[in-house]
Design a protein around this motif. Structure first.
Motif, short mmCIF file in Angstrom:
data_model
loop_
_atom_site.label_atom_id
_atom_site.label_comp_id
_atom_site.label_asym_id
_atom_site.label_seq_id
_atom_site.Cartn_x
_atom_site.Cartn_y
_atom_site.Cartn_z
N MET A 172 0.84 -1.19 0.00
CA MET A 172 0.00 0.00 0.00
C MET A 172 0.88 1.25 0.00
N ARG A 173 0.53 2.22 -0.86
CA ARG A 173 1.38 3.41 -0.95
C ARG A 173 1.18 4.30 0.27
N THR A 174 2.29 4.94 0.66
CA THR A 174 2.22 5.85 1.80
C THR A 174 1.73 7.20 1.31
N PRO A 175 0.68 7.76 1.94
CA PRO A 175 0.21 9.06 1.48
C PRO A 175 1.24 10.15 1.72
N VAL A 176 1.46 11.01 0.73
CA VAL A 176 2.42 12.10 0.87
C VAL A 176 1.73 13.31 1.48
N ILE A 177 0.48 13.53 1.05
CA ILE A 177 -0.28 14.65 1.61
C ILE A 177 -1.26 14.10 2.64
N THR A 178 -1.07 14.52 3.86
CA THR A 178 -1.99 14.10 4.92
C THR A 178 -2.90 15.27 5.27
N ASN A 179 -3.94 14.99 6.02
CA ASN A 179 -4.86 16.09 6.36
C ASN A 179 -5.52 15.88 7.71
N ALA A 180 -6.09 16.98 8.20
CA ALA A 180 -6.74 16.94 9.52
C ALA A 180 -8.23 17.21 9.38
N ILE A 181 -8.80 16.84 8.25
CA ILE A 181 -10.20 17.18 7.99
C ILE A 181 -11.15 16.53 8.99
N ARG A 182 -10.90 15.26 9.28
CA ARG A 182 -11.81 14.56 10.20
C ARG A 182 -11.85 15.26 11.56
N ARG A 183 -10.65 15.61 12.06
CA ARG A 183 -10.57 16.29 13.36
C ARG A 183 -11.25 17.66 13.27
N LEU A 184 -11.00 18.38 12.20
CA LEU A 184 -11.58 19.72 12.04
C LEU A 184 -13.11 19.65 11.94
N ARG A 185 -13.59 18.61 11.29
CA ARG A 185 -15.06 18.46 11.18
C ARG A 185 -15.67 18.27 12.56
N SER A 186 -15.01 17.40 13.36
CA SER A 186 -15.59 17.14 14.69
C SER A 186 -15.47 18.38 15.58
N GLU A 187 -14.43 19.18 15.35
CA GLU A 187 -14.28 20.42 16.14
C GLU A 187 -15.27 21.50 15.70
N HIS A 188 -15.83 21.34 14.53
CA HIS A 188 -16.81 22.32 14.03
C HIS A 188 -18.22 21.74 14.13
N GLY A 189 -18.57 21.38 15.33
CA GLY A 189 -19.93 20.91 15.60
C GLY A 189 -20.29 19.63 14.88
N ASP A 190 -19.33 18.71 14.81
CA ASP A 190 -19.58 17.42 14.13
C ASP A 190 -20.16 17.63 12.73
N MET A 191 -19.52 18.50 12.00
CA MET A 191 -19.96 18.75 10.61
C MET A 191 -19.89 17.44 9.83
N THR A 192 -20.92 17.16 9.05
CA THR A 192 -20.91 15.91 8.27
C THR A 192 -20.10 16.11 6.98
N GLN A 193 -19.72 14.98 6.39
CA GLN A 193 -19.00 15.04 5.11
C GLN A 193 -19.87 15.71 4.05
N GLN A 194 -21.19 15.42 4.12
CA GLN A 194 -22.11 16.00 3.13
C GLN A 194 -22.17 17.52 3.27
N GLU A 195 -22.19 18.01 4.52
CA GLU A 195 -22.22 19.46 4.74
C GLU A 195 -20.95 20.11 4.19
N LEU A 196 -19.81 19.50 4.48
CA LEU A 196 -18.55 20.05 3.98
C LEU A 196 -18.52 20.01 2.45
N ALA A 197 -19.01 18.91 1.91
CA ALA A 197 -19.06 18.77 0.44
C ALA A 197 -19.92 19.87 -0.17
N ASP A 198 -21.04 20.17 0.46
CA ASP A 198 -21.94 21.22 -0.05
C ASP A 198 -21.27 22.60 0.00
N TYR A 199 -20.55 22.86 1.08
CA TYR A 199 -19.84 24.15 1.19
C TYR A 199 -18.78 24.28 0.09
#
Lengths: 70, 144
Positions: A1-28
């Motif tokens: 499995m390839r090692t990701p070069v670009i990592t992200n903190a989206i999951r953590r940021l979503r939970s810190e922003h009132g448990d924003m759903t993936q769909q809500e973020l996608a809409d924004y």
């Protein structure tokens, strides 16, 4: 499995922003929920435009959302 | 599963089934006794248009059904990942089409008729389309 070069903190940021759903973020940002999921799981690296839009939704600098690992 | 992925599955399965029926029949007609000097009877011609008709009808019906379940997804334009998937899937399909087209032309040197060559080209287009949709499904499953 390839090692990701670009990592992200989206999951953590979503939970810190009132448990924003993936769909809500996608809409924004203007992409599908599946694309947000793929970015979050580091299976897909977004364009700069989408990366900036995601950072803008969280009102966070880009480098706090995405990290590049050598 | 996104609307685009469902749509790709529908097209892939319909393409596979519809043209498998056609080429299965075409093989027996073109290689059987049911032709005169390499020109098959009109039954093959009729079968082709019947199958294309049903392919279009089923595509429309199935897409209406899946769009009704997720109307927002269905009306949304392709996003950047979906566009990239569409582009990446074109490449292997193009190579299949290119190689297959030359091989199809080559069948003329084997003493076959233009009717056989036309079917070879059609067969290659079918395989290339299956590869294109198959690769899209692969990338959808992989994430991008």
């Amino acid at each position: 499995m390839r090692t990701p070069v670009i990592t992200n903190a989206i999951r953590r940021l979503r939970s810190e922003h009132g448990d924003m759903t993936q769909q809500e973020l996608a809409d924004y940002v203007g992409v599908t929920r599946q694309t947000i999921n793929a970015i979050e799981l580091e299976k897909y690296s977004p364009s700069l435009e989408v990366a900036f839009k995601i950072a803008a939704v969280f009102k966070t600098p880009l480098e706090k959302v995405f990290q590049y690992r050598d | 599963m996104s609307f685009r992925e469902k749509s790709t599955w529908v097209t892939f399965v319909l393409l596979l089934v519809t043209f498998a029926v056609y080429f299965g029949n075409a093989f027996f007609v073109l290689h059987g006794a049911n032709h005169v000097d390499g020109h098959p009877t009109s039954s093959l011609f009729h079968l082709f248009f019947q199958l294309v008709f049903w392919f279009i009808v089923l595509e429309i019906v199935m897409h209406i059904l899946i769009a009704a379940r997720t109307p927002k997804d269905a009306n949304a334009p392709l996003d950047e990942r979906e566009k990239l998937i569409a582009l990446k899937s074109m490449q292997p399909a193009f190579y299949v089409l290119l190689v297959g087209a030359f091989l199809a032309i080559g069948t003329l040197h084997l003493g076959t008729t233009t009717y056989h060559m036309a079917h070879s080209v059609l067969f290659v287009v079918w395989i290339a389309e299956l590869v294109r949709h198959g690769m899209q499904l692969y990338y959808f499953r992989r994430g991008g």
